[in-house]
Design an enzyme around this catalytic site. Structure first.
Site, PDB file in Angstrom:
ATOM      1  N   SER A   1     -81.206 -30.790  89.286  1.00 15.31           N
ATOM      2  CA  SER A   1     -82.328 -30.975  90.217  1.00 15.31           C
ATOM      3  C   SER A   1     -82.302 -29.906  91.295  1.00 15.31           C
ATOM      4  CB  SER A   1     -82.272 -32.367  90.871  1.00 15.31           C
ATOM      5  OG  SER A   1     -81.115 -32.485  91.679  1.00 15.31           O
TER       6      SER A   1
ATOM      7  N   LEU B   1     -82.452 -26.876  93.881  1.00 15.65           N
ATOM      8  CA  LEU B   1     -82.127 -25.455  93.752  1.00 15.65           C
ATOM      9  C   LEU B   1     -81.240 -25.203  92.538  1.00 15.65           C
ATOM     10  CD1 LEU B   1     -82.206 -22.562  94.807  1.00 15.65           C
ATOM     11  CD2 LEU B   1     -80.287 -23.136  96.317  1.00 15.65           C
TER      12      LEU B   1
ATOM     13  N   SER C   1     -75.483 -22.038 103.383  1.00  8.29           N
ATOM     14  CA  SER C   1     -76.640 -22.461 104.183  1.00  8.29           C
ATOM     15  C   SER C   1     -76.718 -21.528 105.381  1.00  8.29           C
ATOM     16  CB  SER C   1     -76.423 -23.907 104.639  1.00  8.29           C
ATOM     17  OG  SER C   1     -77.297 -24.265 105.676  1.00  8.29           O
TER      18      SER C   1
ATOM     19  N   TYR D   1     -72.204 -31.475 108.361  1.00  5.34           N
ATOM     20  CA  TYR D   1     -72.709 -30.469 107.424  1.00  5.34           C
ATOM     21  C   TYR D   1     -72.332 -29.031 107.797  1.00  5.34           C
ATOM     22  CZ  TYR D   1     -76.113 -27.963 104.504  1.00  5.34           C
ATOM     23  OH  TYR D   1     -76.719 -27.106 103.615  1.00  5.34           O
TER      24      TYR D   1
ATOM     25  N   LYS E   1     -70.136 -26.206 105.506  1.00  5.63           N
ATOM     26  CA  LYS E   1     -70.707 -24.947 105.028  1.00  5.63           C
ATOM     27  C   LYS E   1     -69.998 -23.731 105.628  1.00  5.63           C
ATOM     28  CE  LYS E   1     -73.645 -26.537 102.099  1.00  5.63           C
ATOM     29  NZ  LYS E   1     -73.477 -26.263 100.651  1.00  5.63           N
TER      30      LYS E   1
END
Length: 267
Positions: free
Chosen positions: A15, A17, A139, A152, A156
């Site tokens: 699903s 990207l 990201s 998050y 990252k």
């Protein structure tokens, strides 16, 4: 084409990207192995992709080492080796940093960092043998943190550090490592999983990218950029490119960096 007969493995490939990246490699002649958490999503992705190429559908929880080894063995059985690994599996979250618990940090690190490391280590001998590619999906938060994203940004940032260490230690041995740092990705459907913590933050911060003021990125266009970056063996891809200016300023002048981030994010 240079990808004809090559083997690409994409985690999170059922699903979003991840699927767009699988599609981009498939259309260029590569065989693709897609690893996803849910049988239904993996089968749907296979139905789409097998119009273009040979597909190896794998249902697995990559946080589980036994599942990762099972996937590696299935790939070896089907194709013997791997030319490209795309670590696209991951989740975002929302939450004020003081409200984000150590357990939430631990859970997000398990998927966004530890699982990524686990898959990479399992396939690294193949990738070194083929002088192949590791693509880690980071990201904009890999470069600069923002408000209300909970654990998050920390995960990252860790992906960015791991990518650099791989590059420094194994680049001379032929491994290509690409860190992709995109802004929010446009969605054509609902999230595969609920966005944890969104009900506890400002409404504006619930938007993709935590409400960052940049245009959502078309996943297929980004996927094509990623394939081209692999062909050129680039070490980093930041989208939108102008964000590099902000990151450079933030490194040189942290207070100015904070001021700019506050201007472009909910506050």
């Amino acid at each position: 084409m240079m990808w004809t007969g090559k083997n690409a493995v994409i985690t999170g490939g059922s699903s979003g990207l991840g699927l767009a990246i699988a599609r981009a490699f498939a259309r260029r002649g590569a065989r693709v192995a897609i690893i996803g958490l849910e049988q239904h999503g993996v089968e749907q992705a296979r139905s789409e992709l097998e119009k273009h190429t040979e597909v190896l559908p794998l249902v697995a929880d990559i946080r589980n080492e036994a599942d990762v080894i099972r996937c590696r063995d299935a790939i070896h059985s089907a194709w013997r080796t791997v030319d490209v690994l795309v670590n696209a599996a991951g989740r975002s979250m929302r939450g004020a940093i003081c409200d984000t618990t150590p357990e939430q940090f631990r859970e997000l690190f398990e998927l966004n960092v530890v699982a990524l490391v686990q898959v990479t280590r399992a396939l690294l001998p193949d990738l070194l043998a083929t002088r192949g590619h590791v693509v880690n999906i980071g990201s904009l938060a890999s470069k600069a943190a923002a408000k209300y994203l909970g654990a998050y940004p920390a995960t990252k940032h860790a992906v960015a550090a791991f990518s650099q260490q791989l590059r420094l230690e194994l680049g001379a041995k032929g491994l290509h490592v690409l860190l992709v740092c995109p802004g929010p990705i446009a969605r054509t459907g609902p999230r595969l999983y609920p966005l944890e913590g969104e009900e506890r933050v400002l409404e504006a911060a619930r938007a993709p990218g935590g409400g960052v003021k940049v245009k959502a990125i078309d996943p297929d266009r980004l996927a094509n950029k990623i394939v081209k970056a692999c062909e050129k063996r680039l070490v980093e891809l930041v989208v939108p490119g102008r964000a590099r200016i902000l990151f450079a300023l933030a490194q040189l002048f942290p207070r100015i960096g904070d001021w700019l981030i506050l201007r472009f994010t909910p506050h």
